[in-house]
Enzyme design. Structure first.
Site, PDB file in Angstrom:
ATOM      1  N   ASP A   1       0.819  -1.212   0.000  1.00  0.00           N
ATOM      2  CA  ASP A   1       0.000   0.000   0.000  1.00  0.00           C
ATOM      3  C   ASP A   1       0.852   1.261   0.000  1.00  0.00           C
ATOM      4  O   ASP A   1       2.034   1.241   0.326  1.00  0.00           O
ATOM      5  CB  ASP A   1      -0.903   0.015   1.237  1.00  0.00           C
ATOM      6  CG  ASP A   1      -0.095   0.068   2.538  1.00  0.00           C
ATOM      7  OD1 ASP A   1       0.896  -0.681   2.642  1.00  0.00           O
ATOM      8  OD2 ASP A   1      -0.453   0.854   3.431  1.00  0.00           O
ATOM      9  N   GLU A   2       0.230   2.363  -0.367  1.00  0.00           N
ATOM     10  CA  GLU A   2       0.766   3.716  -0.234  1.00  0.00           C
ATOM     11  C   GLU A   2       2.193   3.868  -0.765  1.00  0.00           C
ATOM     12  O   GLU A   2       3.072   4.391  -0.086  1.00  0.00           O
ATOM     13  CB  GLU A   2       0.721   4.156   1.236  1.00  0.00           C
ATOM     14  CG  GLU A   2      -0.684   4.272   1.795  1.00  0.00           C
ATOM     15  CD  GLU A   2      -0.708   4.815   3.211  1.00  0.00           C
ATOM     16  OE1 GLU A   2      -1.481   5.751   3.471  1.00  0.00           O
ATOM     17  OE2 GLU A   2       0.048   4.302   4.061  1.00  0.00           O
ATOM     18  N   VAL A   3       2.414   3.439  -1.981  1.00  0.00           N
ATOM     19  CA  VAL A   3       3.745   3.576  -2.580  1.00  0.00           C
ATOM     20  C   VAL A   3       3.847   4.935  -3.265  1.00  0.00           C
ATOM     21  O   VAL A   3       3.079   5.245  -4.175  1.00  0.00           O
ATOM     22  CB  VAL A   3       4.021   2.445  -3.589  1.00  0.00           C
ATOM     23  CG1 VAL A   3       5.416   2.592  -4.181  1.00  0.00           C
ATOM     24  CG2 VAL A   3       3.869   1.085  -2.912  1.00  0.00           C
TER      25      VAL A   3
END
Length: 498
Positions: free
Chosen positions: A293-295
């Site tokens: 997530d959240e790259v």
């Protein structure tokens, strides 16, 4: 269970016994009640039971639940001849019988029975005539603890496992590492914690610590699901493993900062394969959480070597394809280790090619958003977990436990509905450590536990749920769990006997 010389008929029990939490699927309780004598009470294995004396899970559970049922009594007898749908529990004159298909069902039944027993003002114990048939609505009922943003001592984790068992949670999702710190002590790569933990001696989880947590959880019917999130959320990893993170550039010059894991280097996948081989041996559960997530793509975009790799692979300037390439490689690594992967919903949203047995984990959005995501993921044939409604680190004034009993929205076919395997309460650690973990978590998490265990139609009324949860919160206090109050009031037995 115990021999009774008399039956006491009374209606006073209705003021004392508020019910069971989570509410069983089928629950019939009578005003007829029976006294219990701790000196004569014992658990016994049934003659036809597949489990007998020597079953460590139940042997230990019998001892544990005797103390929970009779907190004022010092010692008890434990005969092993088991009282053993997920489970069916029947309390009648002279005995109680608990029948379960598995030892895990028996553990849940023991928890229910322990909540049926109550104590009057003069110290006598009673239980009412009761019949219960019970099973969980969802197979996955988890709690996430974040031990990277603040280190949680092992004793705080064990206390949480106790409380989880009281609410019939069955998965401890251990978000063990993240950007701020890497407390997991790896045998293969000791520098990861030596350089990445807040402190290399005091703020780490040794292999022995991990085994202790796993063993303690197992005895309470709880699986331990480790998460090693990448390619983002890995700043602490880079401190102990050179060339793992992507160097960021300012123009044509390295800025001295680093971004996500570098997906362009073969050494990255060699390192990950070795690390996950160790992790897979340390954590025996068949599932592993890989994050995803959240790259933040800005560092990848700035790096000339990464951009050249993308051109070589035909990705153009679409960095979602680069993340997809990375995650597909990581999933293949864990698949080769006979692990089933769980990933955050971002991996699905980026249209990554992942095995159909991969479980997607929804964490974003309002009810309309995650209802749509549930529908999309299950339509594609993937199993799914829901966490979005239960970010319990978010707090607000008032009785916000009511929000945790939120209706689980779903639009789709019955076959799609079967792919929703459960949900999870998430306690992220930006503002939580051992000083406030327990009261922030309990009893608010118990509201979510009932949504994941019980029939939603029977438990949707928060006004009716309030007295049961208030009573359950008092049980938690007496069991040593520092659960915060729901509203104005008191408990007969306050925390630590106040």
């Amino acid at each position: 269970m115990t021999s009774l010389t008399s039956l006491i008929h009374s209606t006073i029990c209705w003021r004392i016994l508020k019910g069971v939490w989570p509410l069983p699927q089928s629950f019939t309780i009578s005003s007829e009640r029976y006294p219990l004598n701790p000196q004569a009470f014992y658990f016994a294995y049934g003659k036809q039971s597949a489990a007998q004396e020597g079953c460590s899970v139940l042997d230990e559970a019998f001892k544990r639940y005797f103390s929970l049922i009779f907190p004022d009594y010092i010692s008890g007898r434990f005969y092993s001849e088991a009282i053993f749908i997920l489970y069916a529990l029947r309390v009648s004159a002279g005995q109680a019988s608990l029948k379960a298909e598995t030892v895990w069902g028996a553990l849940r039944g023991l928890e229910t029975f322990s909540q049926l027993v109550y104590q009057e003002d003069f110290g006598s114990y009673f239980v009412n005539k009761t019949e219960i048939e019970d099973f969980p609505r969802f197979q996955f009922r988890g709690i996430l603890l974040d031990t990277s943003r603040h280190y949680l001592p092992v004793r705080a984790i064990l206390k949480t496992l106790d409380a989880m068992a009281f609410s019939k949670f069955n998965v401890f999702h251990w978000h063990i590492v993240d950007d701020p710190s890497f407390p997991y002590q790896s045998r293969t790569f000791p520098d990861l914690s030596a350089k990445g933990a807040f402190h290399p001696m005091t703020h780490i989880y040794t292999q022995s610590d991990v085994r202790r947590v796993i063993s303690y959880a197992r005895m309470r019917g709880i699986r331990v699901l480790p998460e090693f999130d990448s390619p983002g959320h890995t700043q602490s990893w880079g401190k102990g493993q050179s060339d793992l993170l992507t160097p960021c550039y300012r123009g044509s010059t390295p800025s001295g900062t680093f971004g996500p894991v570098n997906p362009a280097l073969p050494s990255t996948y060699k390192f990950m394969a070795t690390l996950f081989k160790e992790v897979s041996s340390v954590f025996p559960d068949s599932y592993i959480h890989l994050g995803g997530d959240e790259v933040n793509f800005s560092c990848w975009k700035s790096n000339p070597d990464v951009r050249a790799f993308m051109q070589k692979m035909g990705f153009g300037t679409d960095f979602t394809k680069l993340e997809a390439y990375y995650m597909e490689n990581i999933v293949n690594i864990t698949t080769a280790l006979n692990k089933t992967s769980i990933v955050w919903q971002d991996v699905f949203d980026y249209h990554e090619r992942i095995p159909k047995d991969t479980v997607l984990h929804i964490w974003k959005g309002d009810p309309a958003s995650y209802e749509a995501e549930l529908s999309r993921i299950t339509k594609a044939g993937y199993r799914v977990l829901l966490a979005a409604p239960w970010y319990i680190n978010h707090i607000s004034y008032g009785q916000d436990w009511q929000k945790k009993k939120i209706h689980i929205p779903f639009t789709g076919t019955e076959e799609q509905k079967k792919l929703v395997i459960g949900g999870e309460v998430c306690m992220w650690g930006e503002y939580v450590d051992a000083t406030n973990l327990t009261p922030r978590l309990w009893p608010r998490a118990s509201a979510a536990a009932e949504r994941l265990w019980s029939d939603e139609k029977q438990t949707s009324n928060v006004d009716k749920a309030f007295p049961r949860l208030q009573d359950f919160r008092c049980k938690l206090l007496r069991r040593g769990i520092q659960a915060e109050p729901l509203f104005v009031g008191h408990c007969k037995h306050e925390y630590q006997g106040v």
